[in-house]
Scaffold this active site. Structure first.
Site, PDB file in Angstrom:
ATOM      1  N   SER A   1      42.766  22.509 -32.352  1.00 42.45           N
ATOM      2  CA  SER A   1      41.742  22.047 -31.153  1.00 42.45           C
ATOM      3  C   SER A   1      42.587  22.520 -29.949  1.00 42.45           C
ATOM      4  O   SER A   1      44.009  22.911 -30.162  1.00 42.45           O
ATOM      5  CB  SER A   1      41.592  20.342 -31.206  1.00 42.45           C
ATOM      6  OG  SER A   1      41.211  20.011 -30.013  1.00 42.45           O
TER       7      SER A   1
ATOM      8  N   TYR B   1      44.618  11.789 -32.333  1.00 39.20           N
ATOM      9  CA  TYR B   1      43.933  12.996 -32.499  1.00 39.20           C
ATOM     10  C   TYR B   1      44.693  14.282 -32.218  1.00 39.20           C
ATOM     11  O   TYR B   1      45.174  15.181 -32.941  1.00 39.20           O
ATOM     12  CB  TYR B   1      42.620  13.128 -31.768  1.00 39.20           C
ATOM     13  CG  TYR B   1      41.673  14.254 -31.863  1.00 39.20           C
ATOM     14  CD1 TYR B   1      41.129  14.419 -33.072  1.00 39.20           C
ATOM     15  CD2 TYR B   1      41.511  15.464 -31.170  1.00 39.20           C
ATOM     16  CE1 TYR B   1      40.185  15.739 -33.284  1.00 39.20           C
ATOM     17  CE2 TYR B   1      40.959  16.456 -31.091  1.00 39.20           C
ATOM     18  CZ  TYR B   1      40.135  16.576 -32.352  1.00 39.20           C
ATOM     19  OH  TYR B   1      39.079  17.609 -32.551  1.00 39.20           O
TER      20      TYR B   1
END
Ligand SMILES: NC(=O)c1ccc[n+]([C@@H]2O[C@H](COP(=O)([O-])OP(=O)(O)OC[C@H]3O[C@@H](n4cnc5c(N)ncnc54)[C@H](O)[C@@H]3O)[C@@H](O)[C@H]2O)c1
Length: 269
Positions: free
Chosen positions: A148, A161
């Site tokens: 990501s 995350y």
């Protein structure tokens, strides 16, 4: 002429393939002649996707696999080899988001849960995926780990995350060195802001606002754009690319947007 026909006949496992980016990658692989093992916890949507791919003349099979469970991950790669005789590559795509909060508001249970899928799941996907590639082929292969934007930069209220995605890039870099001599390329892709179910129940207005503020080109990415990158990395055109963390984020991670210029583009003229 450069073309992507080298992917034809390659066998790939895509995890978290029933929806979102994994679905787009699976469809794109099948459209280009690859044999795809659609792996997901969602049997209904996974089977639907396989049906759709087959109805368009592609080749795909479904296996239910929870990437946080070691037995499932092992069975998933065994299944690929039983179904198609070899494994050329694996896309470790399965991953979850987490609620946005400052770190003191996360529990250690939340940490364990998210890391079991986003980090341990990728660790096991690389481990068993590479093992299966090495066993089933004389040489060559590819691994793509879906990290990501949060794998390459910090994000407020996203420590959990962000930690998992930085970890994915760490695994990618180290493993790419381990298998370079075997001609197995291992890369991370780092999507910015794409329109998928990962957004959950977030209101449309909020999502559009987010895209406008945080994506320099002002729009959310289309999952097909990630699929095209994954296709390139699966092809023989990308054999010299390994250990990379490749951004696909309309420059979101390239630097800081200067607020005055961003909100008043006319001052640049
Ligand atoms: N959408 C984005 O903007 C974005 C941005 C950056 C990174 N990513 C990453 O891309 C990947 C895919 O995200 P998405 O947006 O397509 O998500 P999504 O929610 O649309 O799809 C995720 C898929 O993973 C499956 N899944 C969930 N838990 C699983 C598990 N334990 N084992 C196997 N499958 C499981 C779900 O059933 C679903 O089919 C994730 O790793 C995510 O972190 C997404």
């Amino acid at each position: 002429m450069t073309d992507f026909s080298s992917v034809k006949g390659k066998v790939a496992v895509v995890t978290g393939a029933a929806e979102g980016l994994g679905k787009a990658i699976s469809k794109c692989y099948a459209e280009n002649g690859m044999k795809v093992v659609v792996a997901d916890i969602n049997t209904t949507k996974g089977l639907e996707l396989v049906k759709e791919i087959k109805s368009q003349g592609g080749e795909a099979s479904f296996i239910k696999a929870d990437m946080s469970k070691e037995e499932d991950v092992k069975e998933m790669v065994d299944f690929a080899i039983k179904a198609y005789g070899k494994l050329d590559g694996i896309v470790n795509n399965a991953g979850l988001g987490a609620p946005n909060r400052p770190i003191h508001e996360y529990s250690t249970d939340e940490f364990d849960y998210l890391t079991s899928i986003n980090l341990k799941g990728v660790f096991m996907g690389v481990k068993y995926g590479v093992e299966a590639i090495l066993k089933s082929k004389s040489s060559g292969g590819f691994v793509i780990n879906n990290a990501s934007l949060a794998g390459i930069m910090g994000n407020s209220s996203m420590s959990l995350y962000t930690a998992t995605k930085h970890g994915v890039i760490g695994i990618t870099k180290s493993a790419s060195l381990d298998y370079a001599q075997h001609n197995i390329t291992i890369n991370s892709i780092c999507p910015g802001t794409f329109r998928t179910a990962i957004w959950g129940d977030a209101p449309e207005e909020l999502i559009q606002q987010y895209a406008k503020n945080l994506s320099p080109n002002g729009r959310l990415g289309d999952p097909k754009e990630v699929a095209h990158l994954a296709l390139f990395l699966a092809s023989d055109l990308a054999r010299y690319i390994s250990g990379a963390a490749i951004s696909i984020d309309a420059a979101s991670s390239a630097g800081k947007i200067t607020p005055a210029e961003w909100s008043n583009p006319e001052i640049l003229n």
